[in-house]
Design an enzyme around this catalytic site. Structure first.
Site, short mmCIF file in Angstrom:
data_model
loop_
_atom_site.label_atom_id
_atom_site.label_comp_id
_atom_site.label_asym_id
_atom_site.label_seq_id
_atom_site.Cartn_x
_atom_site.Cartn_y
_atom_site.Cartn_z
N HIS A 136 25.84 -13.59 4.85
CA HIS A 136 26.02 -15.04 4.64
C HIS A 136 25.57 -15.83 5.86
O HIS A 136 24.94 -16.88 5.74
CB HIS A 136 27.49 -15.36 4.33
CG HIS A 136 27.96 -14.81 3.02
ND1 HIS A 136 29.12 -15.21 2.40
CD2 HIS A 136 27.42 -13.87 2.20
CE1 HIS A 136 29.28 -14.54 1.27
NE2 HIS A 136 28.27 -13.73 1.13
N ASP A 184 23.95 -10.02 -4.50
CA ASP A 184 24.66 -10.81 -3.50
C ASP A 184 23.69 -11.42 -2.49
O ASP A 184 22.48 -11.40 -2.67
CB ASP A 184 25.76 -9.97 -2.83
CG ASP A 184 25.21 -8.77 -2.06
OD1 ASP A 184 24.04 -8.79 -1.65
OD2 ASP A 184 25.97 -7.80 -1.86
C1 LHQ Z 1 17.36 3.87 2.49
C2 LHQ Z 1 17.59 2.77 1.69
C3 LHQ Z 1 18.81 2.10 1.83
C4 LHQ Z 1 19.43 3.62 3.43
C5 LHQ Z 1 15.66 3.52 1.19
N1 LHQ Z 1 19.69 2.54 2.66
N2 LHQ Z 1 18.27 4.31 3.32
C6 LHQ Z 1 25.78 -5.67 0.39
C7 LHQ Z 1 27.09 -5.43 0.81
C8 LHQ Z 1 27.75 -4.26 0.65
C9 LHQ Z 1 27.42 -3.24 0.01
C10 LHQ Z 1 26.26 -2.97 -0.65
O1 LHQ Z 1 25.20 -3.78 -0.75
C11 LHQ Z 1 24.94 -4.96 -0.33
C12 LHQ Z 1 23.64 -5.49 -0.63
C13 LHQ Z 1 22.57 -4.57 -1.10
O2 LHQ Z 1 21.51 -4.65 -0.58
S1 LHQ Z 1 22.90 -3.51 -2.39
C14 LHQ Z 1 21.33 -2.77 -2.71
C15 LHQ Z 1 21.00 -1.72 -1.68
N3 LHQ Z 1 19.65 -1.20 -1.87
C16 LHQ Z 1 19.33 -0.34 -2.82
O3 LHQ Z 1 20.10 0.04 -3.64
C17 LHQ Z 1 17.92 0.18 -2.76
C18 LHQ Z 1 17.94 1.66 -2.49
N4 LHQ Z 1 16.60 2.17 -2.33
C19 LHQ Z 1 15.77 2.42 -3.35
O4 LHQ Z 1 16.08 2.22 -4.49
C20 LHQ Z 1 14.42 2.95 -3.00
O5 LHQ Z 1 14.49 3.55 -1.73
C21 LHQ Z 1 13.34 1.85 -3.00
C22 LHQ Z 1 13.07 1.42 -4.46
C23 LHQ Z 1 13.76 0.64 -2.18
C24 LHQ Z 1 12.06 2.42 -2.40
O6 LHQ Z 1 11.72 3.61 -3.07
P1 LHQ Z 1 10.60 4.56 -2.45
O7 LHQ Z 1 9.39 3.78 -2.12
O8 LHQ Z 1 10.45 5.70 -3.41
O9 LHQ Z 1 11.20 5.09 -1.06
P2 LHQ Z 1 12.35 6.18 -0.82
O10 LHQ Z 1 13.42 6.00 -1.84
O11 LHQ Z 1 11.73 7.52 -0.69
O12 LHQ Z 1 12.93 5.71 0.60
C25 LHQ Z 1 12.30 6.06 1.84
C26 LHQ Z 1 13.39 6.39 2.83
O13 LHQ Z 1 14.19 5.20 3.04
C27 LHQ Z 1 14.34 7.45 2.31
O14 LHQ Z 1 14.81 8.17 3.40
P3 LHQ Z 1 14.31 9.72 3.63
O15 LHQ Z 1 15.06 10.14 4.86
O16 LHQ Z 1 14.66 10.47 2.40
O17 LHQ Z 1 12.84 9.60 3.85
C28 LHQ Z 1 15.47 6.63 1.74
O18 LHQ Z 1 16.70 7.32 1.69
C29 LHQ Z 1 15.54 5.49 2.74
N5 LHQ Z 1 16.16 4.33 2.14
N6 LHQ Z 1 16.50 2.56 0.88
N7 LHQ Z 1 19.07 0.96 1.08
#
Ligand code: LHQ
Length: 255
Positions: free
Chosen positions: A82, A137
């Site tokens: 925020h 959010d």
């Molecule tokens: C990550 C993340 C990540 C850590 C990729 N965290 N490592 C507010 C308050 C309180 C609680 C919760 O939330 C919030 C606000 C929010 O923002 S909630 C939404 C949080 N974000 C997500 O749910 C997105 C999660 N990520 C994904 O769905 C995918 O990673 C996306 C679509 C963004 C990208 O996919 P790709 O291009 O296939 O990349 P990847 O998944 O292979 O990610 C690359 C690396 O980044 C990977 O790490 P690694 O060590 O395996 O290479 C992921 O674990 C890391 N990463 N997002 N949010």
């Protein structure tokens, strides 16, 4: 390496989210550093701000591995996201989201809190929140509703559909899509253009559009009259009129 890097080129300040291995996901440290960078951006010498990301991400939103940092999500949101979203809206200068790559969750909300969004053709946009059972959010229900309208915002944010940069452009979410190879150069060009604009008038316009969402026409006409009176007091107004009369390009100073 700092988790948020700040650099200055003339009147343009660039803030780079810098956790590339984690697609620049937010931690408390990133929030704090971003807050400091946005405070620095209040310097009157800064006339345009760019927020971008290092590596292939803009930001993947909340760092889900650091999710346990606080058990009280509402308090955490108030103390972190925020503060920075409000700081972006309060900055009296344009803020450009230079979306270089993956943009998800609260990273998407942050981009939408900015005044201008440019996307690399390597960027894509993912709601994220619904994928983990959360609501949009950090302004995600506010800005995205204003940008896309309620039906499209609702459908997208409840679907977790991955949007390409071209689709985001077609929807009006971003104003321009740029080839990845020329992204940095075009971003610098656009930021320099905005930094050379009449900053006070831009700041007043930013505030007026923010207020317009909740004003009546009468209130908004009155706000415009007051803001115009303020804009007409600036050196830039005098310079603009003089340049018009002399048939030359105006050289705005931001004063
Ligand atoms: C990550 C993340 C990540 C850590 C990729 N965290 N490592 C507010 C308050 C309180 C609680 C919760 O939330 C919030 C606000 C929010 O923002 S909630 C939404 C949080 N974000 C997500 O749910 C997105 C999660 N990520 C994904 O769905 C995918 O990673 C996306 C679509 C963004 C990208 O996919 P790709 O291009 O296939 O990349 P990847 O998944 O292979 O990610 C690359 C690396 O980044 C990977 O790490 P690694 O060590 O395996 O290479 C992921 O674990 C890391 N990463 N997002 N949010």
């Amino acid at each position: 390496m700092a988790e948020v890097e700040v650099s200055r080129d003339g009147a343009v300040q660039t803030i780079t989210l810098n956790r590339p291995d984690k697609l620049n996901a937010f931690t408390v440290g990133v929030h704090e550093a971003l807050q400091g960078a946005l405070e620095e951006a209040r310097d009157p010498g800064v006339r345009a701000v760019v927020i971008t990301g290092a590596g292939r991400g803009f930001s993947a939103g909340q760092d889900l591995s650091a999710f346990g940092e606080s058990g009280d999500i509402a308090s955490m949101l108030r103390a972190t996201y925020h503060v920075n979203v409000l700081a972006i809206r309060a900055l009296e200068k344009p803020v450009i989201a230079a979306v270089n790559g993956v943009c998800a969750g609260a990273g998407l909300s942050l981009a939408c809190a900015c005044d201008v969004r440019l996307a690399s053709d390597a960027a894509f946009f993912v709601p994220g929140f619904v994928g983990i059972g959360l609501i949009p959010d950090s302004g995600g229900t506010y800005f995205i509703q204003r940008l896309l309208g309620t039906p499209r915002a609702f459908e997208w944010m409840t679907s977790n559909r991955r949007l390409t940069a071209a689709e985001a452009h077609a929807w009006g979410l971003v104003s321009e899509v740029i080839e990845a190879d020329s992204f940095a150069a075009r971003m610098a060009e656009r930021a320099a253009e905005l930094a050379a604009a009449p900053t006070r008038a831009i700041a007043l316009t930013k505030r007026l559009y923010d207020e317009a969402g909740t004003s009546t026409l009468e209130e908004q006409l009155e706000r415009e009259a007051e803001a115009q009176a303020a804009a007409a007091q600036t050196e830039d107004f005098r310079e603009g009129v003089a340049a018009f009369g002399e048939k030359r390009a105006a050289r705005f100073s931001g004063r």
